[in-house]
Write a protein that holds these residues in place. Sequence first.
Motif, PDB file in Angstrom:
ATOM      1  N   ILE A  28      81.494  66.530  97.855  1.00  0.00           N
ATOM      2  CA  ILE A  28      80.334  66.460  96.962  1.00  0.00           C
ATOM      3  C   ILE A  28      80.530  67.273  95.687  1.00  0.00           C
ATOM      4  CG2 ILE A  28      79.115  68.335  98.169  1.00  0.00           C
ATOM      5  CD1 ILE A  28      76.509  66.718  97.672  1.00  0.00           C
ATOM      6  N   ASN A  29      81.122  68.455  95.792  1.00  0.00           N
ATOM      7  CA  ASN A  29      81.312  69.290  94.608  1.00  0.00           C
ATOM      8  C   ASN A  29      82.315  68.669  93.647  1.00  0.00           C
ATOM      9  OD1 ASN A  29      80.894  71.951  93.201  1.00  0.00           O
ATOM     10  ND2 ASN A  29      83.093  72.096  93.571  1.00  0.00           N
ATOM     11  N   ASP A  30      83.413  68.149  94.190  1.00  0.00           N
ATOM     12  CA  ASP A  30      84.411  67.499  93.341  1.00  0.00           C
ATOM     13  C   ASP A  30      83.826  66.277  92.643  1.00  0.00           C
ATOM     14  OD1 ASP A  30      86.456  69.295  93.912  1.00  0.00           O
ATOM     15  OD2 ASP A  30      87.091  68.188  95.688  1.00  0.00           O
ATOM     16  N   CYS A  31      83.013  65.512  93.368  1.00  0.00           N
ATOM     17  CA  CYS A  31      82.419  64.308  92.769  1.00  0.00           C
ATOM     18  C   CYS A  31      81.437  64.676  91.662  1.00  0.00           C
ATOM     19  CB  CYS A  31      81.737  63.469  93.846  1.00  0.00           C
ATOM     20  SG  CYS A  31      82.897  62.677  94.980  1.00  0.00           S
ATOM     21  N   ALA A  32      80.667  65.727  91.864  1.00  0.00           N
ATOM     22  CA  ALA A  32      79.748  66.187  90.818  1.00  0.00           C
ATOM     23  C   ALA A  32      80.537  66.625  89.584  1.00  0.00           C
ATOM     24  CB  ALA A  32      78.889  67.338  91.335  1.00  0.00           C
ATOM     25  N   ASN A  33      81.632  67.334  89.787  1.00  0.00           N
ATOM     26  CA  ASN A  33      82.440  67.800  88.664  1.00  0.00           C
ATOM     27  C   ASN A  33      83.140  66.658  87.943  1.00  0.00           C
ATOM     28  OD1 ASN A  33      81.895  70.577  88.673  1.00  0.00           O
ATOM     29  ND2 ASN A  33      83.339  70.931  90.352  1.00  0.00           N
ATOM     30  N   VAL A  34      83.570  65.643  88.683  1.00  0.00           N
ATOM     31  CA  VAL A  34      84.179  64.469  88.064  1.00  0.00           C
ATOM     32  C   VAL A  34      83.166  63.753  87.168  1.00  0.00           C
ATOM     33  CG1 VAL A  34      84.880  62.102  88.616  1.00  0.00           C
ATOM     34  CG2 VAL A  34      86.070  64.012  89.663  1.00  0.00           C
ATOM     35  N   LEU A  35      81.945  63.617  87.656  1.00  0.00           N
ATOM     36  CA  LEU A  35      80.908  62.980  86.842  1.00  0.00           C
ATOM     37  C   LEU A  35      80.656  63.773  85.566  1.00  0.00           C
ATOM     38  CD1 LEU A  35      78.460  61.891  89.677  1.00  0.00           C
ATOM     39  CD2 LEU A  35      79.744  60.371  88.167  1.00  0.00           C
ATOM     40  N   LEU A  36      80.577  65.087  85.695  1.00  0.00           N
ATOM     41  CA  LEU A  36      80.399  65.927  84.510  1.00  0.00           C
ATOM     42  C   LEU A  36      81.590  65.801  83.560  1.00  0.00           C
ATOM     43  CD1 LEU A  36      78.944  69.150  86.174  1.00  0.00           C
ATOM     44  CD2 LEU A  36      77.731  67.643  84.581  1.00  0.00           C
ATOM     45  N   ALA A  37      82.785  65.694  84.128  1.00  0.00           N
ATOM     46  CA  ALA A  37      84.001  65.636  83.312  1.00  0.00           C
ATOM     47  C   ALA A  37      84.016  64.422  82.390  1.00  0.00           C
ATOM     48  CB  ALA A  37      85.240  65.614  84.219  1.00  0.00           C
TER      49      ALA A  37
END
Length: 268
Positions: A28-37
Amino acid sequence: MEDKIIELIEKVKKQSPLVHSIMNYVTINDCANVLLAVGASPIMADAPMEVEEITAMADALVLNTGTLKSWSKDSMICAGKVANQKGIPVILDPVGVGASRLRKQTVQDILNQVRITVIRGNRSEIAWVAGVETLSTGVDCFEKSSLEKEIELAKKAASKWNTTVAVTGTVDVITDGNQLIKIYNGTSMLSKVTGTGCMTTALIGAFLAEGTSMTAAVAGVSMMGIAGEIAQERAGSIGMGSFKVELMNVLSQMNGEKIREKLKIEKE
Protein backbone atom coordinates in the motif's frame (compact mmCIF):
# COMPACT_ATOMS: atom_id res chain seq x y z
CA MET A 1 0.41 5.34 -29.27
CA GLU A 2 3.65 7.08 -28.22
CA ASP A 3 2.02 10.49 -28.47
CA LYS A 4 -1.08 9.31 -26.61
CA ILE A 5 1.01 7.95 -23.72
CA ILE A 6 3.04 11.15 -23.44
CA GLU A 7 -0.12 13.25 -23.55
CA LEU A 8 -1.66 11.10 -20.82
CA ILE A 9 1.42 11.39 -18.58
CA GLU A 10 1.30 15.18 -18.87
CA LYS A 11 -2.45 15.26 -18.28
CA VAL A 12 -2.14 13.28 -15.03
CA LYS A 13 0.59 15.65 -13.82
CA LYS A 14 -1.61 18.65 -14.62
CA GLN A 15 -4.95 17.31 -13.33
CA SER A 16 -3.70 15.34 -10.29
CA PRO A 17 -6.62 12.86 -10.31
CA LEU A 18 -7.77 11.35 -7.02
CA VAL A 19 -7.24 7.58 -7.13
CA HIS A 20 -9.07 5.58 -4.47
CA SER A 21 -7.35 2.26 -3.84
CA ILE A 22 -8.64 -0.62 -1.73
CA MET A 23 -5.20 -2.05 -1.60
CA ASN A 24 -2.88 -4.87 -0.67
CA TYR A 25 -1.40 -4.02 2.76
CA VAL A 26 1.98 -5.45 1.73
CA THR A 27 2.32 -2.84 -1.04
CA ILE A 28 0.00 0.00 0.00
CA ASN A 29 2.77 2.48 0.82
CA ASP A 30 4.66 1.83 -2.41
CA CYS A 31 1.46 2.19 -4.43
CA ALA A 32 0.62 5.49 -2.75
CA ASN A 33 4.14 6.77 -3.49
CA VAL A 34 3.96 5.62 -7.12
CA LEU A 35 0.72 7.55 -7.57
CA LEU A 36 2.31 10.64 -6.06
CA ALA A 37 5.39 10.16 -8.25
CA VAL A 38 3.36 10.47 -11.47
CA GLY A 39 1.29 13.39 -10.19
CA ALA A 40 -1.86 11.63 -9.02
CA SER A 41 -3.38 11.95 -5.55
CA PRO A 42 -3.82 8.67 -3.61
CA ILE A 43 -6.39 7.79 -0.99
CA MET A 44 -6.55 4.31 0.57
CA ALA A 45 -9.84 3.76 2.41
CA ASP A 46 -11.29 0.29 2.92
CA ALA A 47 -13.54 0.75 5.97
CA PRO A 48 -17.15 -0.15 5.05
CA MET A 49 -18.42 2.93 6.90
CA GLU A 50 -16.69 5.38 4.55
CA VAL A 51 -15.93 3.54 1.33
CA GLU A 52 -19.06 4.75 -0.47
CA GLU A 53 -18.39 8.40 0.39
CA ILE A 54 -14.69 8.24 -0.55
CA THR A 55 -15.33 6.47 -3.84
CA ALA A 56 -17.93 9.02 -4.91
CA MET A 57 -15.35 11.79 -4.95
CA ALA A 58 -12.60 9.81 -6.71
CA ASP A 59 -11.54 9.94 -10.36
CA ALA A 60 -10.58 6.24 -10.50
CA LEU A 61 -10.95 3.15 -8.30
CA VAL A 62 -8.33 0.43 -7.82
CA LEU A 63 -9.39 -2.91 -6.32
CA ASN A 64 -6.61 -5.27 -5.18
CA THR A 65 -7.23 -8.67 -3.55
CA GLY A 66 -3.72 -9.19 -2.18
CA THR A 67 -4.51 -9.09 1.54
CA LEU A 68 -8.20 -9.74 2.14
CA LYS A 69 -9.91 -9.05 5.46
CA SER A 70 -13.37 -10.03 6.69
CA TRP A 71 -14.86 -6.82 5.28
CA SER A 72 -12.81 -6.56 2.08
CA LYS A 73 -15.28 -8.06 -0.36
CA ASP A 74 -18.20 -5.95 0.84
CA SER A 75 -16.08 -2.79 0.70
CA MET A 76 -14.82 -3.56 -2.80
CA ILE A 77 -18.24 -4.37 -4.19
CA CYS A 78 -19.80 -1.31 -2.54
CA ALA A 79 -17.04 0.92 -3.92
CA GLY A 80 -17.34 -0.70 -7.35
CA LYS A 81 -21.08 -0.14 -7.53
CA VAL A 82 -20.70 3.51 -6.54
CA ALA A 83 -17.99 3.92 -9.18
CA ASN A 84 -20.25 2.36 -11.81
CA GLN A 85 -23.10 4.70 -10.86
CA LYS A 86 -20.82 7.75 -11.06
CA GLY A 87 -19.03 6.73 -14.26
CA ILE A 88 -15.73 6.29 -12.42
CA PRO A 89 -13.36 3.75 -14.08
CA VAL A 90 -12.48 0.63 -12.06
CA ILE A 91 -9.32 -1.48 -12.32
CA LEU A 92 -9.13 -4.92 -10.72
CA ASP A 93 -5.91 -6.67 -9.69
CA PRO A 94 -6.92 -10.25 -8.74
CA VAL A 95 -3.76 -10.96 -6.76
CA GLY A 96 -3.22 -14.68 -6.12
CA VAL A 97 -6.81 -15.43 -7.10
CA GLY A 98 -6.22 -19.17 -7.34
CA ALA A 99 -4.65 -19.48 -3.89
CA SER A 100 -7.77 -19.85 -1.74
CA ARG A 101 -11.54 -20.21 -1.83
CA LEU A 102 -11.86 -16.74 -0.28
CA ARG A 103 -9.89 -15.12 -3.08
CA LYS A 104 -11.75 -17.05 -5.77
CA GLN A 105 -15.15 -16.15 -4.35
CA THR A 106 -14.18 -12.51 -3.80
CA VAL A 107 -12.95 -12.02 -7.37
CA GLN A 108 -15.92 -13.91 -8.80
CA ASP A 109 -18.40 -11.78 -6.86
CA ILE A 110 -16.63 -8.56 -7.86
CA LEU A 111 -16.69 -9.54 -11.52
CA ASN A 112 -20.35 -10.52 -11.32
CA GLN A 113 -21.49 -7.33 -9.61
CA VAL A 114 -19.12 -4.58 -10.80
CA ARG A 115 -18.32 -3.42 -14.33
CA ILE A 116 -14.53 -3.53 -14.53
CA THR A 117 -12.71 -1.18 -16.93
CA VAL A 118 -9.32 -2.92 -16.80
CA ILE A 119 -8.09 -6.19 -15.27
CA ARG A 120 -4.33 -6.50 -14.72
CA GLY A 121 -2.60 -9.66 -13.60
CA ASN A 122 0.06 -12.23 -14.33
CA ARG A 123 -0.54 -15.19 -16.58
CA SER A 124 -2.03 -17.49 -13.92
CA GLU A 125 -4.33 -14.80 -12.53
CA ILE A 126 -5.68 -13.90 -15.96
CA ALA A 127 -6.07 -17.59 -16.80
CA TRP A 128 -8.34 -17.96 -13.76
CA VAL A 129 -10.33 -14.88 -14.76
CA ALA A 130 -10.71 -16.37 -18.23
CA GLY A 131 -11.98 -19.63 -16.74
CA VAL A 132 -8.94 -21.71 -17.69
CA GLU A 133 -7.36 -24.22 -15.29
CA THR A 134 -3.82 -23.35 -14.16
CA LEU A 135 -1.21 -25.04 -11.96
CA SER A 136 -0.11 -21.81 -10.30
CA THR A 137 -2.08 -20.53 -7.32
CA GLY A 138 -0.04 -17.70 -5.78
CA VAL A 139 0.98 -14.21 -6.77
CA ASP A 140 3.79 -15.49 -8.98
CA CYS A 141 3.30 -17.40 -12.19
CA PHE A 142 5.37 -20.59 -12.31
CA GLU A 143 3.92 -22.21 -15.43
CA LYS A 144 5.82 -21.84 -18.66
CA SER A 145 3.68 -20.31 -21.36
CA SER A 146 4.11 -19.23 -24.95
CA LEU A 147 3.30 -15.67 -25.95
CA GLU A 148 0.55 -17.03 -28.19
CA LYS A 149 -1.07 -18.72 -25.20
CA GLU A 150 -0.95 -15.54 -23.15
CA ILE A 151 -2.56 -13.60 -25.99
CA GLU A 152 -5.29 -16.26 -26.21
CA LEU A 153 -5.93 -16.05 -22.44
CA ALA A 154 -6.02 -12.26 -22.49
CA LYS A 155 -8.49 -12.15 -25.36
CA LYS A 156 -10.67 -14.80 -23.72
CA ALA A 157 -10.77 -12.88 -20.42
CA ALA A 158 -11.45 -9.59 -22.21
CA SER A 159 -14.31 -11.11 -24.17
CA LYS A 160 -15.79 -12.93 -21.18
CA TRP A 161 -15.96 -9.81 -19.01
CA ASN A 162 -16.23 -7.14 -21.74
CA THR A 163 -13.17 -5.33 -20.46
CA THR A 164 -9.55 -4.47 -21.25
CA VAL A 165 -7.01 -6.99 -19.96
CA ALA A 166 -3.32 -6.48 -19.24
CA VAL A 167 -1.17 -9.59 -18.75
CA THR A 168 2.24 -8.64 -17.39
CA GLY A 169 5.24 -10.90 -17.87
CA THR A 170 8.36 -11.18 -20.00
CA VAL A 171 6.31 -9.68 -22.81
CA ASP A 172 3.28 -7.72 -21.66
CA VAL A 173 0.00 -8.22 -23.51
CA ILE A 174 -2.80 -5.63 -23.58
CA THR A 175 -6.12 -6.29 -25.31
CA ASP A 176 -9.77 -5.29 -25.27
CA GLY A 177 -10.65 -8.36 -27.31
CA ASN A 178 -10.17 -6.51 -30.60
CA GLN A 179 -7.08 -4.34 -30.33
CA LEU A 180 -3.85 -6.04 -29.26
CA ILE A 181 -0.62 -4.41 -28.09
CA LYS A 182 2.54 -6.21 -26.99
CA ILE A 183 5.08 -4.39 -24.83
CA TYR A 184 8.72 -5.50 -24.78
CA ASN A 185 9.99 -3.19 -22.04
CA GLY A 186 11.09 -4.31 -18.58
CA THR A 187 13.75 -6.22 -16.68
CA SER A 188 13.80 -9.37 -14.58
CA MET A 189 14.83 -7.22 -11.60
CA LEU A 190 11.23 -5.97 -11.37
CA SER A 191 10.17 -9.46 -10.31
CA LYS A 192 12.61 -9.30 -7.38
CA VAL A 193 10.87 -6.33 -5.78
CA THR A 194 7.65 -7.04 -3.91
CA GLY A 195 4.71 -5.12 -5.30
CA THR A 196 5.81 -3.96 -8.75
CA GLY A 197 2.70 -5.61 -10.16
CA CYS A 198 0.49 -3.77 -7.66
CA MET A 199 2.34 -0.54 -8.44
CA THR A 200 1.70 -1.09 -12.14
CA THR A 201 -1.99 -1.51 -11.42
CA ALA A 202 -1.96 1.74 -9.44
CA LEU A 203 -0.31 3.51 -12.38
CA ILE A 204 -3.00 2.23 -14.72
CA GLY A 205 -5.57 3.56 -12.25
CA ALA A 206 -4.03 7.04 -12.43
CA PHE A 207 -4.06 7.00 -16.22
CA LEU A 208 -7.59 5.59 -16.38
CA ALA A 209 -8.76 8.75 -14.63
CA GLU A 210 -7.69 10.76 -17.66
CA GLY A 211 -7.68 8.38 -20.63
CA THR A 212 -9.20 5.39 -22.41
CA SER A 213 -8.77 1.88 -21.09
CA MET A 214 -6.31 0.70 -23.76
CA THR A 215 -4.14 3.82 -23.62
CA ALA A 216 -4.17 3.85 -19.81
CA ALA A 217 -3.19 0.18 -19.62
CA VAL A 218 -0.38 0.58 -22.14
CA ALA A 219 0.84 3.76 -20.39
CA GLY A 220 0.92 2.17 -16.95
CA VAL A 221 2.56 -1.08 -18.01
CA SER A 222 5.12 0.49 -20.34
CA MET A 223 6.05 3.19 -17.82
CA MET A 224 6.88 0.55 -15.19
CA GLY A 225 8.89 -1.43 -17.73
CA ILE A 226 10.86 1.60 -18.90
CA ALA A 227 11.46 2.75 -15.33
CA GLY A 228 12.75 -0.72 -14.47
CA GLU A 229 15.22 -0.64 -17.36
CA ILE A 230 16.58 2.79 -16.41
CA ALA A 231 16.72 1.89 -12.70
CA GLN A 232 18.73 -1.22 -13.55
CA GLU A 233 21.16 0.84 -15.62
CA ARG A 234 21.65 3.32 -12.77
CA ALA A 235 21.60 1.11 -9.68
CA GLY A 236 21.14 -2.53 -10.61
CA SER A 237 24.74 -3.44 -9.82
CA ILE A 238 24.45 -1.98 -6.30
CA GLY A 239 21.61 -4.22 -5.12
CA MET A 240 17.85 -4.54 -4.86
CA GLY A 241 17.43 -1.78 -2.27
CA SER A 242 19.11 0.79 -4.49
CA PHE A 243 17.23 -0.53 -7.52
CA LYS A 244 13.88 0.04 -5.78
CA VAL A 245 14.80 3.58 -4.74
CA GLU A 246 15.98 4.38 -8.26
CA LEU A 247 12.78 2.89 -9.70
CA MET A 248 10.77 5.46 -7.76
CA ASN A 249 13.15 8.22 -8.82
CA VAL A 250 12.74 7.34 -12.48
CA LEU A 251 8.94 7.14 -12.25
CA SER A 252 8.85 10.61 -10.72
CA GLN A 253 10.98 11.97 -13.58
CA MET A 254 9.31 10.16 -16.47
CA ASN A 255 8.79 12.38 -19.51
CA GLY A 256 8.21 12.29 -23.23
CA GLU A 257 11.91 12.09 -24.04
CA LYS A 258 12.36 8.87 -22.03
CA ILE A 259 9.18 7.38 -23.52
CA ARG A 260 10.27 8.10 -27.09
CA GLU A 261 13.76 6.74 -26.45
CA LYS A 262 12.80 3.54 -24.64
CA LEU A 263 9.27 2.47 -25.62
CA LYS A 264 9.16 -0.90 -27.38
CA ILE A 265 5.64 -1.87 -28.42
CA GLU A 266 4.01 -3.80 -31.23
CA LYS A 267 0.42 -3.23 -32.28
CA GLU A 268 -1.68 -5.83 -34.11
